[in-house]
Design an enzyme around this catalytic site. Structure first.
Site, PDB file in Angstrom:
ATOM      1  N   ASP A  80       0.845  -1.198   0.000  1.00  0.00           N
ATOM      2  CA  ASP A  80       0.000   0.000   0.000  1.00  0.00           C
ATOM      3  C   ASP A  80       0.875   1.240   0.000  1.00  0.00           C
ATOM      4  OD1 ASP A  80       0.824  -0.775   2.525  1.00  0.00           O
ATOM      5  OD2 ASP A  80      -1.149  -0.665   3.440  1.00  0.00           O
ATOM      6  N   GLU A 141      -5.671   3.445   3.773  1.00  0.00           N
ATOM      7  CA  GLU A 141      -6.162   4.125   4.978  1.00  0.00           C
ATOM      8  C   GLU A 141      -7.631   4.526   4.837  1.00  0.00           C
ATOM      9  OE1 GLU A 141      -4.613   4.033   7.601  1.00  0.00           O
ATOM     10  OE2 GLU A 141      -2.477   3.968   7.172  1.00  0.00           O
TER      11      GLU A 141
END
Length: 410
Positions: A80, A141
């Site tokens: 990520d 997130e």
């Protein structure tokens, strides 16, 4: 894998100075979810230079790269890319240049590990066979990036994997890896709740209907959902992390926004939380005599199911890593945590793909020991202003990623 360990370690040792500079650069230049333009460009260029076939713009800023090395399994690996909207307080020489954005969860390390592992794969094609699929995922997130990549055609450019690996930093000593089977992380939902009111002058509240007070009543009321609705032996978290309303001292606004985060393992508990939120929000608005068209608006702003590690795949990696790192450095049993992830949503239509999500220690061992001596569980926590990836974790995480991929591709 062990017979080629010297080769892997030599490649990583030679590459470590570059990887550390890449990590520092990413840390200095964090980008929020779906805005990881620079980070994606760095990933795409590095993997293109190594001979990967690279596709960009999958899930807005997502990167998909494949390296086909003959017959064999297809193994997917995800890193990520996004940072957090928060201020860093580490005092590092390579601290974020943006006072409002910081890599306080280690995603900069995740990207660096993947780029280091990619170089290992590109330089050891004589010892593995199959297809490596590397993913630079946006907006973890926001718990939205994986779903966005699926929606925008991930599997139009990538083959279905036979195994899937992801890794995350954790504030335990460098040298430790957790490879634990079963349920590992909670499901999550993110909600935007808008209370509508009637604005007015702060000196004449009787002429207004105050959405700030409605929102405040909801914050308090929500706490009763868990304490008086959810069974005590179930896990549930309900956090109101933001209240946004108004901009002046003497003006009652006409709307107030709550940002709410849920964590759960049992889908029934999720429904209890959502049902309670809707009932309490609507009930408060009704008590203020708000008409139907001005009842609270609830928008689901992203979510994920619980993350579950495949037992066979995770056991295989734990055994392989334990044979190299030493069994005492591979943790196989830990309780599940209420943190959440969306990487497993990258499976998309292929829910039968086994996943192993590894946790990699990134804390200086002495810093960790000092914290433990002081009675603290960790020296710092993810999403805290002082979250720190020790530089020794850069080659270590690269080694773990490389060994895991080669174990499955050998």
């Amino acid at each position: 894998m062990t017979e080629h360990l010297d080769t892997v370690d030599r490649i990583i040792a030679e590459d470590t100075p570059r990887l550390i500079e890449v990590f520092k650069d990413l840390h200095r230049n964090p980008e929020l979810g779906f805005a990881e333009v620079r980070t994606a460009r760095i990933i795409a260029q590095a993997l293109t230079d190594l001979g990967f076939t690279v596709t960009t713009g999958i899930g807005r800023t997502g990167v998909v790269a494949t390296l086909d090395n003959g017959p064999g399994p297809v193994v997917m690996y995800r890193a990520d890319m996004d940072a957090l909207a928060m201020t860093e307080a580490t005092g590092l020489d390579w601290a974020s240049h943006d006072p409002m954005v910081g890599h306080m969860c280690g995603h900069d390390a995740h990207v660096t590990w993947m780029l280091g592992m990619a170089r290992v794969l590109a330089r050891t094609t004589d010892i593995w066979s199959g297809t490596a699929v590397l993913i630079g995922q946006p907006a973890e997130e926001l718990i939205s990036g994986a779903a966005a990549m699926i929606e925008e055609g991930l599997y139009d450019v990538a083959p279905k994997p036979e195994a899937f690996i992801a890794m995350h930093t954790t504030p335990v000593p460098v040298g430790l890896v957790a490879a634990v089977e079963g349920e590992r992380m909670a499901g999550t939902d993110q909600l935007d709740i808008v209370f509508h009111g009637v604005g007015g002058h702060g000196s004449m509240p009787q002429l207004a209907k105050d959405p700030v007070l409605m929102a405040a009543q909801a914050v308090v009321g929500f706490q009763g959902i868990i304490s008086r609705t959810v069974a005590p032996n179930e896990t549930a978290v309900l956090t109101v992390s933001s209240i946004q309303a108004g901009s002046a001292y003497n003006v009652i606004p006409d709307r107030a926004l709550l940002k709410v985060n849920l964590r759960w393992f049992n889908p029934h508990v999720r429904e209890q939380l959502l049902t309670g939120i809707r009932a309490i929000s609507t009930g408060i608005a009704r008590s203020w005599d708000m008409p139907d068209e001005l009842l609270p608006t609830i928008t689901m702003a992203g979510g994920s199911t619980p993350l579950v590690n495949d037992a066979a795949l995770t056991g295989r990696l734990a055994t392989a890593l334990g044979g190299i790192l030493g069994e005492h450095n591979v943790v196989r049993q830990l309780p599940a945590v209420t943190g959440s992830e969306d990487c497993h949503l990258l499976k998309g239509p292929h829910q039968d793909v086994p996943l192993s999500y590894l946790m990699v220690g990134v804390a200086d061992p002495q810093v960790y020991a000092d914290a433990a001596a002081g009675g603290r569980l960790f020296p710092y926590a993810p999403h805290s202003p002082d979250y720190l990836v020790d530089l020794a974790a850069i080659p270590f995480g690269t080694r773990i990623a490389s060994l895991a991929m080669l174990e499955l591709l050998a």
